[in-house]
Design a protein around this motif. Structure first.
Motif, PDB file in Angstrom:
ATOM      1  N   HIS A  31       0.983  -1.304   0.073  1.00 42.46           N
ATOM      2  CA  HIS A  31       0.038   0.227   0.124  1.00 42.46           C
ATOM      3  C   HIS A  31       0.829   1.167   0.083  1.00 42.46           C
ATOM      4  O   HIS A  31       1.978   1.262   0.703  1.00 42.46           O
ATOM      5  CB  HIS A  31      -0.874  -0.022   1.226  1.00 42.46           C
ATOM      6  CG  HIS A  31      -1.666  -1.187   1.288  1.00 42.46           C
ATOM      7  ND1 HIS A  31      -2.783  -1.327   0.185  1.00 42.46           N
ATOM      8  CD2 HIS A  31      -1.774  -2.345   1.936  1.00 42.46           C
ATOM      9  CE1 HIS A  31      -3.650  -2.399   0.669  1.00 42.46           C
ATOM     10  NE2 HIS A  31      -2.838  -3.099   1.555  1.00 42.46           N
ATOM     11  N   TYR A  32       0.660   2.263  -0.758  1.00 46.95           N
ATOM     12  CA  TYR A  32       1.284   3.277  -0.945  1.00 46.95           C
ATOM     13  C   TYR A  32       0.485   4.451  -1.435  1.00 46.95           C
ATOM     14  O   TYR A  32      -0.368   4.326  -1.777  1.00 46.95           O
ATOM     15  CB  TYR A  32       2.511   3.050  -2.197  1.00 46.95           C
ATOM     16  CG  TYR A  32       1.859   3.141  -3.413  1.00 46.95           C
ATOM     17  CD1 TYR A  32       1.886   4.096  -4.314  1.00 46.95           C
ATOM     18  CD2 TYR A  32       1.355   1.911  -3.768  1.00 46.95           C
ATOM     19  CE1 TYR A  32       1.376   4.265  -5.557  1.00 46.95           C
ATOM     20  CE2 TYR A  32       0.837   1.786  -5.332  1.00 46.95           C
ATOM     21  CZ  TYR A  32       0.956   2.901  -5.862  1.00 46.95           C
ATOM     22  OH  TYR A  32       0.059   2.986  -7.234  1.00 46.95           O
ATOM     23  N   CYS A  33       1.230   5.840  -1.581  1.00 45.92           N
ATOM     24  CA  CYS A  33       0.668   6.686  -2.100  1.00 45.92           C
ATOM     25  C   CYS A  33       1.695   7.716  -2.481  1.00 45.92           C
ATOM     26  O   CYS A  33       2.941   7.795  -1.830  1.00 45.92           O
ATOM     27  CB  CYS A  33      -0.524   7.510  -1.533  1.00 45.92           C
ATOM     28  SG  CYS A  33      -0.056   8.235   0.181  1.00 45.92           S
ATOM     29  N   LEU A  34       1.610   8.532  -3.654  1.00 44.33           N
ATOM     30  CA  LEU A  34       2.522   9.568  -4.142  1.00 44.33           C
ATOM     31  C   LEU A  34       2.148  10.671  -3.332  1.00 44.33           C
ATOM     32  O   LEU A  34       1.034  11.246  -2.944  1.00 44.33           O
ATOM     33  CB  LEU A  34       2.215   9.844  -5.736  1.00 44.33           C
ATOM     34  CG  LEU A  34       3.108  10.770  -6.204  1.00 44.33           C
ATOM     35  CD1 LEU A  34       4.451  10.160  -6.558  1.00 44.33           C
ATOM     36  CD2 LEU A  34       2.535  10.869  -7.835  1.00 44.33           C
ATOM     37  N   ILE A  35       3.425  11.495  -2.931  1.00 45.27           N
ATOM     38  CA  ILE A  35       3.233  12.719  -2.210  1.00 45.27           C
ATOM     39  C   ILE A  35       4.144  13.552  -2.896  1.00 45.27           C
ATOM     40  O   ILE A  35       4.772  13.173  -4.076  1.00 45.27           O
ATOM     41  CB  ILE A  35       3.641  12.855  -0.628  1.00 45.27           C
ATOM     42  CG1 ILE A  35       5.021  12.049  -0.464  1.00 45.27           C
ATOM     43  CG2 ILE A  35       2.767  11.842   0.009  1.00 45.27           C
ATOM     44  CD1 ILE A  35       5.635  12.038   0.857  1.00 45.27           C
ATOM     45  N   GLY A  36       4.390  14.896  -2.509  1.00 45.67           N
ATOM     46  CA  GLY A  36       5.403  15.785  -3.008  1.00 45.67           C
ATOM     47  C   GLY A  36       4.828  16.393  -4.388  1.00 45.67           C
ATOM     48  O   GLY A  36       3.780  16.661  -4.797  1.00 45.67           O
ATOM     49  N   GLY A  37       5.862  16.988  -5.234  1.00 45.66           N
ATOM     50  CA  GLY A  37       5.592  17.690  -6.199  1.00 45.66           C
ATOM     51  C   GLY A  37       4.994  16.983  -7.468  1.00 45.66           C
ATOM     52  O   GLY A  37       3.900  17.573  -8.121  1.00 45.66           O
ATOM     53  N   LEU A  38       4.995  15.758  -7.820  1.00 41.50           N
ATOM     54  CA  LEU A  38       4.648  14.995  -8.617  1.00 41.50           C
ATOM     55  C   LEU A  38       2.993  14.810  -8.231  1.00 41.50           C
ATOM     56  O   LEU A  38       2.082  14.893  -8.919  1.00 41.50           O
ATOM     57  CB  LEU A  38       4.899  13.706  -8.969  1.00 41.50           C
ATOM     58  CG  LEU A  38       6.189  13.719  -9.997  1.00 41.50           C
ATOM     59  CD1 LEU A  38       6.801  12.256 -10.248  1.00 41.50           C
ATOM     60  CD2 LEU A  38       5.952  14.511 -11.183  1.00 41.50           C
ATOM     61  N   ALA A  39       2.814  14.469  -6.824  1.00 43.31           N
ATOM     62  CA  ALA A  39       1.444  14.623  -6.188  1.00 43.31           C
ATOM     63  C   ALA A  39       0.441  15.854  -6.540  1.00 43.31           C
ATOM     64  O   ALA A  39      -0.598  15.694  -6.911  1.00 43.31           O
ATOM     65  CB  ALA A  39       1.456  14.064  -4.946  1.00 43.31           C
ATOM     66  N   VAL A  40       1.332  16.841  -6.341  1.00 48.10           N
ATOM     67  CA  VAL A  40       0.841  18.410  -6.671  1.00 48.10           C
ATOM     68  C   VAL A  40       0.137  18.291  -8.080  1.00 48.10           C
ATOM     69  O   VAL A  40      -0.810  18.961  -8.352  1.00 48.10           O
ATOM     70  CB  VAL A  40       1.716  19.419  -6.227  1.00 48.10           C
ATOM     71  CG1 VAL A  40       1.143  20.890  -6.814  1.00 48.10           C
ATOM     72  CG2 VAL A  40       2.120  19.416  -4.758  1.00 48.10           C
ATOM     73  N   ASN A  41       0.917  17.645  -8.939  1.00 42.75           N
ATOM     74  CA  ASN A  41       0.537  17.680 -10.673  1.00 42.75           C
ATOM     75  C   ASN A  41      -0.602  17.261 -10.533  1.00 42.75           C
ATOM     76  O   ASN A  41      -1.521  17.354 -11.874  1.00 42.75           O
ATOM     77  CB  ASN A  41       1.624  17.089 -11.416  1.00 42.75           C
ATOM     78  CG  ASN A  41       2.856  18.001 -11.497  1.00 42.75           C
ATOM     79  OD1 ASN A  41       2.959  19.046 -11.177  1.00 42.75           O
ATOM     80  ND2 ASN A  41       3.836  17.261 -11.797  1.00 42.75           N
ATOM     81  N   ALA A  42      -1.345  16.247  -9.732  1.00 44.61           N
ATOM     82  CA  ALA A  42      -2.347  15.535  -9.886  1.00 44.61           C
ATOM     83  C   ALA A  42      -3.623  16.429  -9.768  1.00 44.61           C
ATOM     84  O   ALA A  42      -4.864  16.090 -10.115  1.00 44.61           O
ATOM     85  CB  ALA A  42      -2.611  14.207  -8.910  1.00 44.61           C
ATOM     86  N   TYR A  43      -3.555  17.538  -9.128  1.00 50.47           N
ATOM     87  CA  TYR A  43      -4.500  18.537  -8.676  1.00 50.47           C
ATOM     88  C   TYR A  43      -4.332  19.737  -9.366  1.00 50.47           C
ATOM     89  O   TYR A  43      -5.351  20.496  -9.340  1.00 50.47           O
ATOM     90  CB  TYR A  43      -4.452  18.666  -7.185  1.00 50.47           C
ATOM     91  CG  TYR A  43      -4.732  17.487  -6.388  1.00 50.47           C
ATOM     92  CD1 TYR A  43      -6.028  17.047  -6.271  1.00 50.47           C
ATOM     93  CD2 TYR A  43      -3.713  16.757  -5.906  1.00 50.47           C
ATOM     94  CE1 TYR A  43      -6.320  15.841  -5.664  1.00 50.47           C
ATOM     95  CE2 TYR A  43      -4.053  15.542  -4.984  1.00 50.47           C
ATOM     96  CZ  TYR A  43      -5.245  15.102  -4.996  1.00 50.47           C
ATOM     97  OH  TYR A  43      -5.799  13.835  -4.434  1.00 50.47           O
ATOM     98  N   VAL A  44      -3.325  20.050  -9.862  1.00 50.04           N
ATOM     99  CA  VAL A  44      -3.057  21.583 -10.675  1.00 50.04           C
ATOM    100  C   VAL A  44      -2.377  21.298 -11.717  1.00 50.04           C
ATOM    101  O   VAL A  44      -1.745  20.080 -12.233  1.00 50.04           O
ATOM    102  CB  VAL A  44      -2.258  22.444  -9.497  1.00 50.04           C
ATOM    103  CG1 VAL A  44      -2.885  22.932  -8.347  1.00 50.04           C
ATOM    104  CG2 VAL A  44      -0.934  22.094  -9.221  1.00 50.04           C
ATOM    105  N   GLU A  45      -2.110  22.425 -12.470  1.00 46.54           N
ATOM    106  CA  GLU A  45      -1.350  22.342 -13.690  1.00 46.54           C
ATOM    107  C   GLU A  45      -0.020  21.861 -13.356  1.00 46.54           C
ATOM    108  O   GLU A  45       0.782  22.134 -12.540  1.00 46.54           O
ATOM    109  CB  GLU A  45      -0.989  23.860 -14.219  1.00 46.54           C
ATOM    110  CG  GLU A  45      -0.708  23.951 -15.760  1.00 46.54           C
ATOM    111  CD  GLU A  45      -1.609  23.600 -16.683  1.00 46.54           C
ATOM    112  OE1 GLU A  45      -1.064  23.105 -17.888  1.00 46.54           O
ATOM    113  OE2 GLU A  45      -2.976  23.638 -16.512  1.00 46.54           O
ATOM    114  N   PRO A  46       0.240  20.707 -14.274  1.00 50.44           N
ATOM    115  CA  PRO A  46       1.748  20.110 -14.057  1.00 50.44           C
ATOM    116  C   PRO A  46       2.878  20.768 -14.202  1.00 50.44           C
ATOM    117  O   PRO A  46       3.158  21.771 -15.011  1.00 50.44           O
ATOM    118  CB  PRO A  46       1.625  19.011 -15.153  1.00 50.44           C
ATOM    119  CG  PRO A  46       0.289  18.849 -15.610  1.00 50.44           C
ATOM    120  CD  PRO A  46      -0.245  20.054 -15.381  1.00 50.44           C
ATOM    121  N   VAL A  47       3.908  20.502 -13.389  1.00 54.72           N
ATOM    122  CA  VAL A  47       5.204  21.237 -13.488  1.00 54.72           C
ATOM    123  C   VAL A  47       6.148  20.014 -13.408  1.00 54.72           C
ATOM    124  O   VAL A  47       6.098  18.916 -12.587  1.00 54.72           O
ATOM    125  CB  VAL A  47       5.681  22.054 -12.279  1.00 54.72           C
ATOM    126  CG1 VAL A  47       7.135  22.408 -12.237  1.00 54.72           C
ATOM    127  CG2 VAL A  47       4.485  23.258 -12.366  1.00 54.72           C
TER     128      VAL A  47
END
Length: 176
Positions: A31-47
Motif C-alpha cells: 500500500h502506498y501513495c504519491l506525495i510531493g511535487g508530482l502529487a501536486v501535479n495530480a491536482y493543478v497544472e503540471p510542473v
C-alpha cells in the motif's frame, strides 16, 4: 510524444524507472501513495520534476527495498527516507519513512499523473506534506522555495484551502 515519454526523455531514461517502481509495489503487494511535487501535479497544472516522493506502508518498506535491490536498483537508506535510483534514469525516487505520512495512504486515490496510473495522497494531505517540508528549517533553501511554490499553486487553484495554512505561510505567500 506521450506524457510518459516526455518525463522519461527529461530523465534521460533508457528504462522507465517509475513504471519499474509501480511494478515493485504491485509485486510486493504494498500500500502506498504519491506525495510531493508530482502529487501536486495530480491536482493543478503540471510542473516537471525529476523527484518522485512516495509513502509506502511501514510493513512493506523493507520488501520494496529488497525487491528494488534484486532488480539492480541502487538503494540508499537515510533516517527518514530510502532513496531508489537506477543507472539508466535521472529520476530520483524517495520513499518517505517519516511516520507522519503513514496516515496519507488510507485516503489515497488512483489518479493519472504524467501518463501513469498511480495512487495519490488526498489534496489536503499533499498540502500538509508540502507545509511540513516548507517549515523544515533543516531543508535546503532552494527546496523550501519549491515547496512554497507548490503550496502557492495549490492555493491559487483551491483558495478554500487557505484556511489550512499557518499564518507564517500565509505571510510568505502575501510577500510574493
Amino acid at each position: 510524444m506521450t506524457a510518459k515519454e516526455f518525463l522519461n526523455s527529461l530523465a534521460k531514461g533508457k528504462t522507465d524507472i517509475l513504471q519499474q517502481l509501480l511494478g515493485i509495489l504491485t509485486e510486493t503487494g504494498s500500500h502506498y501513495c504519491l506525495i510531493g511535487g508530482l502529487a501536486v501535479n495530480a491536482y493543478v497544472e503540471p510542473v516537471v520534476s525529476l523527484d518522485v516522493d512516495i509513502v509506502v506502508a511501514v510493513d512493506s518498506i523493507q520488501a520494496v527495498a529488497n525487491t528494488a535491490r534484486s532488480k539492480k536498483m541502487k538503494v540508499e537508506e537515510f533516517p527518514y527516507s530510502i532513496n531508489l535510483s537506477g543507472s539508466d534514469s535521472d529520476l530520483r525516487i524517495q520513499v518517505q519513512t517519516d511516520p507522519r505520512y503513514q496516515s496519507f495512504i488510507a485516503s489515497a486515490t488512483m489518479q493519472e499523473v504524467l501518463g501513469y496510473e498511480i495512487k495519490v495522497a488526498s489534496l489536503e494531505n499533499v498540502l500538509q506534506g508540502k507545509l511540513w517540508a516548507f517549515m523544515d528549517e533543516a531543508r535546503r533553501r532552494s527546496k523550501r522555495q519549491k515547496d512554497l511554490a507548490d503550496i502557492s499553486r495549490i492555493i491559487e487553484t483551491y483558495p478554500e484551502l487557505t484556511a489550512l495554512l499557518p499564518q507564517r505561510v500565509k505571510d510568505q505567500l502575501q510577500d510574493k
